[in-house]
Design a protein around this motif. Structure first.
Motif, mmCIF file in Angstrom:
data_model
loop_
_atom_site.group_PDB
_atom_site.id
_atom_site.type_symbol
_atom_site.label_atom_id
_atom_site.label_comp_id
_atom_site.label_asym_id
_atom_site.label_seq_id
_atom_site.Cartn_x
_atom_site.Cartn_y
_atom_site.Cartn_z
ATOM 1 N N SER A 242 -7.489 -97.530 -72.698
ATOM 2 C CA SER A 242 -7.593 -95.912 -72.833
ATOM 3 C C SER A 242 -7.622 -95.680 -71.600
ATOM 4 O O SER A 242 -7.250 -96.152 -70.902
ATOM 5 C CB SER A 242 -9.390 -95.822 -73.650
ATOM 6 O OG SER A 242 -9.735 -96.978 -74.442
ATOM 7 N N GLY A 243 -8.340 -94.036 -71.286
ATOM 8 C CA GLY A 243 -8.039 -93.431 -70.317
ATOM 9 C C GLY A 243 -9.143 -92.824 -69.264
ATOM 10 O O GLY A 243 -9.754 -93.985 -69.719
ATOM 11 N N GLY A 244 -8.542 -92.983 -68.208
ATOM 12 C CA GLY A 244 -9.834 -92.642 -67.579
ATOM 13 C C GLY A 244 -10.158 -94.027 -66.539
ATOM 14 O O GLY A 244 -9.223 -94.697 -66.188
ATOM 15 N N GLY A 245 -11.731 -94.315 -66.516
ATOM 16 C CA GLY A 245 -11.144 -95.377 -65.679
ATOM 17 C C GLY A 245 -11.194 -96.920 -65.736
ATOM 18 O O GLY A 245 -10.977 -97.815 -65.153
ATOM 19 N N ASP B 159 -2.996 -90.922 -72.019
ATOM 20 C CA ASP B 159 -2.819 -89.927 -70.809
ATOM 21 C C ASP B 159 -1.591 -90.332 -70.189
ATOM 22 O O ASP B 159 -0.853 -91.586 -69.087
ATOM 23 C CB ASP B 159 -3.857 -89.613 -69.864
ATOM 24 C CG ASP B 159 -3.472 -89.175 -68.612
ATOM 25 O OD1 ASP B 159 -2.767 -88.027 -68.864
ATOM 26 O OD2 ASP B 159 -4.475 -88.594 -67.987
ATOM 27 N N PRO B 160 -0.113 -89.398 -70.865
ATOM 28 C CA PRO B 160 0.746 -89.349 -70.473
ATOM 29 C C PRO B 160 1.546 -88.905 -68.797
ATOM 30 O O PRO B 160 2.620 -89.933 -68.542
ATOM 31 C CB PRO B 160 1.987 -88.888 -72.098
ATOM 32 C CG PRO B 160 0.926 -87.911 -71.824
ATOM 33 C CD PRO B 160 -0.604 -88.232 -71.743
ATOM 34 N N SER B 161 0.524 -88.573 -68.092
ATOM 35 C CA SER B 161 0.832 -88.336 -66.762
ATOM 36 C C SER B 161 0.161 -89.191 -65.739
ATOM 37 O O SER B 161 1.018 -89.966 -65.073
ATOM 38 C CB SER B 161 -0.349 -86.917 -66.300
ATOM 39 O OG SER B 161 -1.637 -87.658 -66.363
ATOM 40 N N ALA C 176 7.749 -100.564 -68.737
ATOM 41 C CA ALA C 176 7.740 -99.420 -70.039
ATOM 42 C C ALA C 176 6.327 -98.848 -70.230
ATOM 43 O O ALA C 176 5.726 -99.797 -69.966
ATOM 44 C CB ALA C 176 8.010 -101.118 -71.025
ATOM 45 N N PHE C 177 6.477 -98.371 -70.765
ATOM 46 C CA PHE C 177 4.566 -96.861 -70.949
ATOM 47 C C PHE C 177 5.109 -96.324 -72.568
ATOM 48 O O PHE C 177 5.739 -95.604 -72.784
ATOM 49 C CB PHE C 177 5.129 -95.696 -69.321
ATOM 50 C CG PHE C 177 3.786 -95.012 -69.558
ATOM 51 C CD1 PHE C 177 2.528 -95.737 -68.887
ATOM 52 C CD2 PHE C 177 3.432 -94.209 -70.605
ATOM 53 C CE1 PHE C 177 1.638 -94.828 -69.302
ATOM 54 C CE2 PHE C 177 2.612 -92.896 -70.686
ATOM 55 C CZ PHE C 177 1.336 -93.483 -69.666
ATOM 56 N N HIS C 178 4.049 -96.280 -72.489
ATOM 57 C CA HIS C 178 3.776 -96.219 -73.772
ATOM 58 C C HIS C 178 2.038 -95.231 -73.989
ATOM 59 O O HIS C 178 2.212 -95.919 -73.023
ATOM 60 C CB HIS C 178 3.576 -97.358 -75.143
ATOM 61 C CG HIS C 178 4.783 -98.046 -74.642
ATOM 62 N ND1 HIS C 178 5.540 -98.281 -75.473
ATOM 63 C CD2 HIS C 178 4.985 -98.939 -74.560
ATOM 64 C CE1 HIS C 178 6.472 -98.890 -75.254
ATOM 65 N NE2 HIS C 178 6.021 -99.917 -74.889
#
Length: 148
Positions: free
Chosen positions: A10-13, A36-38, A47-49
């Motif tokens: 998941s995002g963040g930490g 988070d796409p950023s 590769a990034f999803h």
């Protein structure tokens, strides 16, 4: 032979901690996934999803997130999933399990008193759960040292 690894959080930490483990999968074919796409710039060249986030507070969104995760799993076809949580990566591990995909859950270093909510459930789904804190190791949860 290099394995296909899906490093998902998941995002963040959660994602920051996942990136701190990068050396563990050096030499393998790694794909990253998060909400988070950023943060794609942090894994440039790999590769990034992305997937829609979900939590216990908005559980009704689970089908949408599961669809996103199934799409990623079909595209990546991982041999191994490595995650630092939270709920969406647990769903990814559950979806991949019938296909023999091995999975490693590294519970968040922030959870020094008890396992995270998803981490407590992970022992029933993933291949291996590890914690950063020796006193939290019991049953299916192991302490391999402080890796983060």
């Amino acid at each position: 032979m290099p394995k296909r690894v899906l490093a998902i959080a998941s995002g963040g930490g959660h994602f920051v901690q996942l990136l701190r483990l990068r050396a563990a999968w050096a030499g393998h074919d790694v794909s990253y996934a998060t909400v988070d796409p950023s943060v794609a710039v942090d894994v440039e060249g790999a590769a990034f999803h992305t997937f829609r986030d979900v939590s216990r507070a908005d559980w009704w969104r689970i089908p949408l997130t599961a669809f996103d995760l199934a799409r990623i799993l079909l595209k990546v076809r991982p041999h191994v999933i490595i995650t630092t949580g939270a709920l969406p990566p647990l769903i990814a591990c559950l979806l991949a399990r019938p296909f023999g995909v091995k999975s490693l859950w590294v519970d968040s270093i922030a959870n020094s008193e008890v396992l995270s909510g998803s981490g407590a459930q992970a022992g029933r789904i993933v291949t291996q759960v590890v914690t950063q804190w020796p006193h939290l190791a019991s049953g299916p949860v192991e302490h391999w040292g402080s890796v983060l």
